[in-house]
Design a protein around this motif. Structure first.
Motif, PDB file in Angstrom:
ATOM      1  N   PHE A 258      19.406  -1.987  95.949  1.00 15.87           N
ATOM      2  CA  PHE A 258      18.320  -1.394  96.386  1.00 15.87           C
ATOM      3  C   PHE A 258      17.857  -0.775  94.570  1.00 15.87           C
ATOM      4  CE2 PHE A 258      22.854   0.562  96.731  1.00 15.87           C
ATOM      5  CZ  PHE A 258      22.700   1.217  95.706  1.00 15.87           C
ATOM      6  N   ALA A 259      16.362  -0.109  95.205  1.00 16.31           N
ATOM      7  CA  ALA A 259      15.775   0.766  94.543  1.00 16.31           C
ATOM      8  C   ALA A 259      16.333   1.977  93.966  1.00 16.31           C
ATOM      9  CB  ALA A 259      14.768   0.928  94.561  1.00 16.31           C
ATOM     10  N   LEU A 260      16.919   2.370  92.839  1.00 18.40           N
ATOM     11  CA  LEU A 260      16.735   4.114  92.603  1.00 18.40           C
ATOM     12  C   LEU A 260      16.360   5.136  93.334  1.00 18.40           C
ATOM     13  CD1 LEU A 260      19.244   3.854  89.518  1.00 18.40           C
ATOM     14  CD2 LEU A 260      20.335   3.916  91.477  1.00 18.40           C
ATOM     15  N   ALA A 263      15.795  10.913  92.087  1.00 16.81           N
ATOM     16  CA  ALA A 263      16.342  11.448  92.100  1.00 16.81           C
ATOM     17  C   ALA A 263      17.252  11.331  91.313  1.00 16.81           C
ATOM     18  CB  ALA A 263      16.603  12.580  93.164  1.00 16.81           C
ATOM     19  N   GLN A 264      18.172  10.144  91.983  1.00 14.55           N
ATOM     20  CA  GLN A 264      18.537   9.369  91.518  1.00 14.55           C
ATOM     21  C   GLN A 264      18.737   8.531  89.438  1.00 14.55           C
ATOM     22  OE1 GLN A 264      19.192   6.483  94.053  1.00 14.55           O
ATOM     23  NE2 GLN A 264      21.155   6.682  94.707  1.00 14.55           N
ATOM     24  N   LYS A 265      17.381   8.600  89.330  1.00 12.53           N
ATOM     25  CA  LYS A 265      17.555   8.302  88.173  1.00 12.53           C
ATOM     26  C   LYS A 265      17.635   9.127  86.945  1.00 12.53           C
ATOM     27  CE  LYS A 265      14.333   4.654  89.079  1.00 12.53           C
ATOM     28  NZ  LYS A 265      12.518   4.503  88.846  1.00 12.53           N
ATOM     29  N   VAL A 289      25.398  14.409 101.878  1.00 15.53           N
ATOM     30  CA  VAL A 289      25.495  13.395 102.088  1.00 15.53           C
ATOM     31  C   VAL A 289      24.703  12.333 102.703  1.00 15.53           C
ATOM     32  CG1 VAL A 289      27.436  12.754 103.816  1.00 15.53           C
ATOM     33  CG2 VAL A 289      25.819  15.081 104.358  1.00 15.53           C
ATOM     34  N   GLY A 290      24.806  10.903 101.355  1.00 24.23           N
ATOM     35  CA  GLY A 290      23.798  10.283 101.584  1.00 24.23           C
ATOM     36  C   GLY A 290      23.132   9.801 100.284  1.00 24.23           C
ATOM     37  N   SER A 291      22.733  10.686  99.489  1.00 23.74           N
ATOM     38  CA  SER A 291      21.835  10.626  98.524  1.00 23.74           C
ATOM     39  C   SER A 291      22.474  10.026  97.455  1.00 23.74           C
ATOM     40  CB  SER A 291      21.532  12.492  98.346  1.00 23.74           C
ATOM     41  OG  SER A 291      22.803  12.617  97.537  1.00 23.74           O
ATOM     42  N   GLY A 292      23.198   9.467  97.696  1.00 21.71           N
ATOM     43  CA  GLY A 292      23.618   8.646  96.971  1.00 21.71           C
ATOM     44  C   GLY A 292      24.203   8.585  95.141  1.00 21.71           C
ATOM     45  N   LYS A 293      25.384  10.028  95.587  1.00 17.33           N
ATOM     46  CA  LYS A 293      26.549   9.462  94.021  1.00 17.33           C
ATOM     47  C   LYS A 293      26.850   8.849  93.559  1.00 17.33           C
ATOM     48  CE  LYS A 293      27.737  13.358  96.451  1.00 17.33           C
ATOM     49  NZ  LYS A 293      26.501  13.947  97.617  1.00 17.33           N
ATOM     50  N   THR A 294      27.710   8.339  94.251  1.00 25.02           N
ATOM     51  CA  THR A 294      28.471   6.912  94.059  1.00 25.02           C
ATOM     52  C   THR A 294      28.398   6.281  92.745  1.00 25.02           C
ATOM     53  OG1 THR A 294      29.004   7.271  96.480  1.00 25.02           O
ATOM     54  CG2 THR A 294      30.263   5.520  94.360  1.00 25.02           C
ATOM     55  N   VAL A 295      26.787   5.496  93.321  1.00 24.12           N
ATOM     56  CA  VAL A 295      26.324   4.398  92.657  1.00 24.12           C
ATOM     57  C   VAL A 295      26.019   5.094  90.698  1.00 24.12           C
ATOM     58  CG1 VAL A 295      23.939   4.987  92.753  1.00 24.12           C
ATOM     59  CG2 VAL A 295      24.298   2.948  92.035  1.00 24.12           C
ATOM     60  N   GLY A 454      13.811   4.843 104.366  1.00 23.28           N
ATOM     61  CA  GLY A 454      13.690   4.123 104.654  1.00 23.28           C
ATOM     62  C   GLY A 454      15.163   4.522 106.187  1.00 23.28           C
ATOM     63  N   ARG A 455      16.005   5.550 105.062  1.00 25.64           N
ATOM     64  CA  ARG A 455      16.530   6.219 106.346  1.00 25.64           C
ATOM     65  C   ARG A 455      16.061   6.802 107.667  1.00 25.64           C
ATOM     66  NH1 ARG A 455      21.100   7.631 103.216  1.00 25.64           N
ATOM     67  NH2 ARG A 455      21.035   5.026 101.536  1.00 25.64           N
ATOM     68  N   LYS A 456      17.292   6.883 108.344  1.00 22.99           N
ATOM     69  CA  LYS A 456      16.123   7.185 109.749  1.00 22.99           C
ATOM     70  C   LYS A 456      16.701   8.624 110.084  1.00 22.99           C
ATOM     71  CE  LYS A 456      14.598   3.276 112.485  1.00 22.99           C
ATOM     72  NZ  LYS A 456      15.839   2.096 112.860  1.00 22.99           N
ATOM     73  N   VAL A 562      33.095   9.172 103.820  1.00 24.52           N
ATOM     74  CA  VAL A 562      33.820   7.749 103.912  1.00 24.52           C
ATOM     75  C   VAL A 562      32.168   6.741 104.652  1.00 24.52           C
ATOM     76  CG1 VAL A 562      35.406   6.146 106.098  1.00 24.52           C
ATOM     77  CG2 VAL A 562      35.815   8.775 104.789  1.00 24.52           C
ATOM     78  N   ASP A 563      32.188   5.724 104.142  1.00 23.22           N
ATOM     79  CA  ASP A 563      31.580   4.805 104.980  1.00 23.22           C
ATOM     80  C   ASP A 563      31.167   3.930 105.101  1.00 23.22           C
ATOM     81  OD1 ASP A 563      28.298   4.148 103.908  1.00 23.22           O
ATOM     82  OD2 ASP A 563      28.549   3.193 102.575  1.00 23.22           O
ATOM     83  N   ILE A 564      30.597   4.102 106.877  1.00 21.58           N
ATOM     84  CA  ILE A 564      30.576   2.919 107.224  1.00 21.58           C
ATOM     85  C   ILE A 564      29.244   2.621 108.115  1.00 21.58           C
ATOM     86  CG2 ILE A 564      31.706   2.061 109.566  1.00 21.58           C
ATOM     87  CD1 ILE A 564      33.329   2.669 107.537  1.00 21.58           C
TER      88      ILE A 564
HETATM   89  P1  ADP Z   1      26.947   9.898  98.349  1.00 19.31           P
HETATM   90  O1  ADP Z   1      25.777  11.102  97.808  1.00 19.31           O
HETATM   91  O2  ADP Z   1      26.844  11.011 100.228  1.00 19.31           O
HETATM   92  O3  ADP Z   1      27.924   9.908  98.079  1.00 19.31           O
HETATM   93  P2  ADP Z   1      26.937   7.329  99.017  1.00 19.31           P
HETATM   94  O4  ADP Z   1      27.151   7.306  97.403  1.00 19.31           O
HETATM   95  O5  ADP Z   1      27.601   7.323  99.552  1.00 19.31           O
HETATM   96  O6  ADP Z   1      26.426   8.833  99.481  1.00 19.31           O
HETATM   97  O7  ADP Z   1      25.748   6.744  99.457  1.00 19.31           O
HETATM   98  C1  ADP Z   1      25.957   5.859 100.689  1.00 19.31           C
HETATM   99  C2  ADP Z   1      24.903   4.603 100.895  1.00 19.31           C
HETATM  100  O8  ADP Z   1      23.385   4.706 101.021  1.00 19.31           O
HETATM  101  C3  ADP Z   1      25.906   4.448  99.698  1.00 19.31           C
HETATM  102  O9  ADP Z   1      26.022   2.699 101.325  1.00 19.31           O
HETATM  103  C4  ADP Z   1      24.654   3.468  99.000  1.00 19.31           C
HETATM  104  O10 ADP Z   1      24.877   1.855  98.694  1.00 19.31           O
HETATM  105  C5  ADP Z   1      23.726   3.835  99.484  1.00 19.31           C
HETATM  106  N1  ADP Z   1      22.292   3.766  98.237  1.00 19.31           N
HETATM  107  C6  ADP Z   1      22.905   4.262  97.255  1.00 19.31           C
HETATM  108  N2  ADP Z   1      21.483   4.623  96.730  1.00 19.31           N
HETATM  109  C7  ADP Z   1      20.849   3.912  97.305  1.00 19.31           C
HETATM  110  C8  ADP Z   1      18.958   3.781  97.553  1.00 19.31           C
HETATM  111  N3  ADP Z   1      18.452   4.440  96.212  1.00 19.31           N
HETATM  112  N4  ADP Z   1      18.731   3.023  98.153  1.00 19.31           N
HETATM  113  C9  ADP Z   1      19.115   2.739  99.417  1.00 19.31           C
HETATM  114  N5  ADP Z   1      20.486   2.867  99.463  1.00 19.31           N
HETATM  115  C10 ADP Z   1      21.535   3.287  98.781  1.00 19.31           C
END
Ligand code: ADP
Ligand code: MG
Length: 695
Positions: A258-260, A263-265, A289-295, A454-456, A562-564
């Motif tokens: 996916f593209a970051l 804000a993630q960048k 939650v779900g903002s993508g901190k892990t990456v 694209g998040r609903k 948890v990510d499901i």
């Molecule tokens: P949190 O910030 O709550 O820890 P996560 O890091 O678990 O969120 O990310 C939630 C989900 O979103 C994961 O499945 C991750 O792969 C996905 N994700 C992270 N960054 C993006 C992005 N830029 N675009 C789409 N999906 C993403």
């Protein structure tokens, strides 16, 4: 008598009163004086009896003409009736159920009576008003002024505590003024002593406002001064300089599925810049939650590994360790990074260094040796990593996920371990930047304030108890379509299991029994809670992730990270038991992919405030707004955790006192480098720190 003397030494405070006061933390004279009112009744307006108006809180001054107690049979209580006169007229006064009034007052007494008069056929009447006998040289305490009202528990009355505080204030005529003149003068602040006196017994609204301004300023100033001093102390600390491997990081980003988000960048860039410096990074990464901190964390850890430094990703639960381990292996699997997972039950090393991918289980001792000899790049673990004997060869970066879920003692150890390395703390508790600066004053902050596109929107509904069956049908339909569902309960076991005879339905075990046997006997239902053995927990989570479980009944252990992606329904039982921020975390467990997701809330509570809160939740998706509402309802301590931040010390100041926060910040920044010039202030900071750290 002095500050530290026991309250029981005060006049009219016997051992019984002292014991009651102890219940809300008041032991000494000092405690008493720092027990502030939570509101005031304005009885400062003294009016002639002829000028009384319906429904207005006022005081009249008059002479008691008649006073008599009667037993009212209809109401089954004693009623004391009096007639009160001044030169303009007279008014009736009644006290219900207070027979002792006849012992305290008698005809001929001059009194203040404060309250809200009501009019009936016979004219005006005060019902159970405040009263005070007027004596020579007297200043009123309970009437004819702004009257302080305190939060109390049984055993002490408002009248009593007011009397005690008034006495106590008399016992320290000189509180040393520790706020430097240079700060207080330009802001025209009250002295500390003036503020203390007026916060309890203000002469008018203006002195009240001024005393509150001074006391709030103190709290905000000390909080920020402490942060400023901590920041200065850290300047001399050194951490490894981890240089930014731009090409490799760009490649990593390009290869992501996916593209970051922007804000993630930005957050990743801020972090990668900061860890290049000698000064240890001490940063908070806040993102919904779900903002993508892990990456983002993965990028920083990868960058450290590329420089030959080891990294730690620390998480509060085994489940999350498992999951992060899996996602990091996936993200970095082709990058030659050696990734370990180290918890109470899991000790594995994933190695793709030699080009081949291998995953091997090791003993505790072996894995520890690898850390110490530098044969791992990064390790994901729970607080098992904090125990003694865990050493690293070249530790460069420590990241803590969901840091608010760690206990105080654990956080302290993490902090100490992290002194000479770069430190990143991640939280999903949304926090506006200005507030974060105040709370975590000595931290830098990166905020991810957007969700991937694209998040609903997750549709949330507070479901009436009567529609429960329909909710179950709905869940069944979702599962038919291939989705999965969570059912969260506030308890593990119901009271029935504990042998108390009554059945509390909203427990994991009871709901599990009901759903698996009665409602969904044909579906795969399982359960999860914190008391299961780590292996069992992991097995359940793994099965759920693989889609081998349709419905997972769980306690709040699923709250964290948890990510499901396939799960689309989050059903929450006993929703009133959870804070808004926590509900938001639960809701964040679904809606993680393309499937439309739903959050169904259930409550048995009739409380109007609970309902209001849940309706607010139903209609608000934004974590920041929910956090602010939570702040309003439950206070900052509950929402942001108090212990490490000293937020507990904000007893009067509100996070919304923006202007005062700014002034206090400015003062703190200016005075910090000169602190040695102000011994009293330094002493105050130490004393205050001592208290904060004792928590
Ligand atoms: P949190 O910030 O709550 O820890 P996560 O890091 O678990 O969120 O990310 C939630 C989900 O979103 C994961 O499945 C991750 O792969 C996905 N994700 C992270 N960054 C993006 C992005 N830029 N675009 C789409 N999906 C993403
Ligand atoms: Mg997370």
């Amino acid at each position: 008598m002095n500050w530290n003397s026991s309250v029981s030494g005060l006049w009219k405070a016997g051992p019984r009163t002292a014991k009651s006061l102890k219940k809300f933390g008041i032991g000494s004279i000092r405690d008493l004086v720092y027990y502030f009112p939570f509101r005031y009744e304005d009885y400062s307006q003294i009016v002639p009896i002829a000028g009384l108006q319906e429904g207005q809180a006022v005081t009249v001054r008059g002479k008691i003409e008649l006073l008599a107690a009667k037993r009212s049979f209809r109401r089954r209580m004693v009623v004391v009736e009096a007639l009160l006169s001044d030169q303009s007229g007279s008014v009736r006064v009644v006290w219900f159920n207070q027979p002792y009034v006849t012992k305290l007052l008698e005809a001929g007494d001059e009194v203040f009576v404060s309250g809200v008069p009501r009019r009936d056929m016979l004219g005006f009447q005060f019902a159970s008003p405040q009263y005070e006998k007027i004596k020579p040289d007297f200043s009123p305490t309970h009437t004819a002024r702004l009257v302080p009202i305190y939060h109390l528990t049984a055993g002490v009355t408002e009248k009593q505590i007011r009397g005690l505080i008034k006495q106590a204030l008399g016992f320290f005529p000189s509180v040393p003024e520790w706020l430097p003149e240079e700060i207080s003068a330009p802001l025209s602040l009250f002295t500390h002593l003036e503020a203390l006196q007026h916060v309890h017994f203000p002469t008018d609204q203006k002195t009240l406002a001024e005393s509150l301004r001074r006391l709030k300023f103190e709290e905000l100033f000390l909080l920020q001064l402490r942060a400023e001093l901590a920041r200065m102390a850290k300047v001399s600390l050194r951490a490894p300089e981890i240089s930014f491997q731009e090409a490799a990081i760009k490649e990593f980003v390009a290869e992501l599925p996916f593209a970051l988000t922007k804000a993630q960048k930005v957050a990743a860039w801020e972090i990668l810049q900061a860890i290049q410096k000698k000064a240890p990074m001490n940063r908070l990464l806040s993102g919904d939650v779900g903002s993508g901190k892990t990456v983002v964390a993965a990028m920083a850890l990868y960058n450290a590994a590329l420089n030959g430094f080891q990294g730690i990703l620390m998480v509060p639960t085994e489940i999350l360790a498992t999951q992060h381990y899996a996602s990091l292996c996936k993200l970095l699997g082709s990058k030659g990074v050696r990734i370990a997972v180290y918890t109470r039950s899991q000790r594995k090393l994933f190695n793709s260094r030699s080009g081949e991918v291998s995953e091997t289980e090791y003993s505790k001792a072996q894995l520890l040796k690898f850390f110490a000899t530098g044969e791992t790049d990064l390790v994901i673990g729970t607080h098992a990593l904090l125990t003694e004997g865990v050493e690293f060869k070249q530790l460069g970066l420590v990241i803590v996920d969901e840091q608010h879920r760690f206990g105080v003692a654990q956080r302290r150890v993490i902090k100490e371990k992290g002194e000479r390395v770069h430190f990143l703390s991640m939280t999903a508790t949304p926090i506006p930047r200005s507030l974060a600066l105040l709370i975590y004053g000595d931290l830098d902050i990166s905020i991810i304030n957007e969700l991937p596109v694209g998040r609903k929107k997750i549709l949330s509904r507070l479901v009436e108890p009567a529609k429960r069956e329909r909710a179950y049908e709905f869940i069944r339909a979702q599962i038919k379509q291939g989705r999965q569902a969570f059912v969260v309960c506030p308890l593990i076991e119901g009271a029935a299991d504990a042998g108390l005879g009554t059945v509390d339905k909203k427990s994991v075990l009871n709901e599990y029994a009901k759903l698996s046997e009665k409602i969904f006997p044909d579906l795969r239902v399982s359960y999860l809670h914190g008391k299961l053995k780590p292996d069992d927990k992991e097995a359940v989570m793994r099965d759920f992730a693989k889609g081998q479980i349709d419905i997972l009944v769980s306690t709040s252990v699923v709250e964290v990270g948890v990510d499901i992606p396939n799960a689309s329904v989050m059903m929450i039982e006993g929703a009133e038991r959870f804070g808004l921020a926590q509900l938001h975390q639960f809701r964040g467990r679904v809606g993680r992919s393309v499937h439309q997701s739903y959050c169904l809330l259930f409550t048995d509570s009739d409380s109007a405030t609970a309902k209001e809160r849940l309706v607010f939740f139903e209609t608000h998706q934004d974590g920041f707004q929910l956090a602010e509402k939570d702040l309003e309802i439950r206070g900052p301590g509950e929402v942001y955790g108090t212990t490490q931040s000293g937020l507990m010390e904000l007893r009067l100041a509100k996070l919304t006192d923006r202007e005062l926060i700014r002034q206090a910040k400015e003062a703190a920044t200016n005075v910090a480098p000169l602190i040695k010039k102000y011994p009293l202030l330094l002493k105050k900071v130490k004393e205050w720190e001592g208290r904060v750290h004792l928590e």
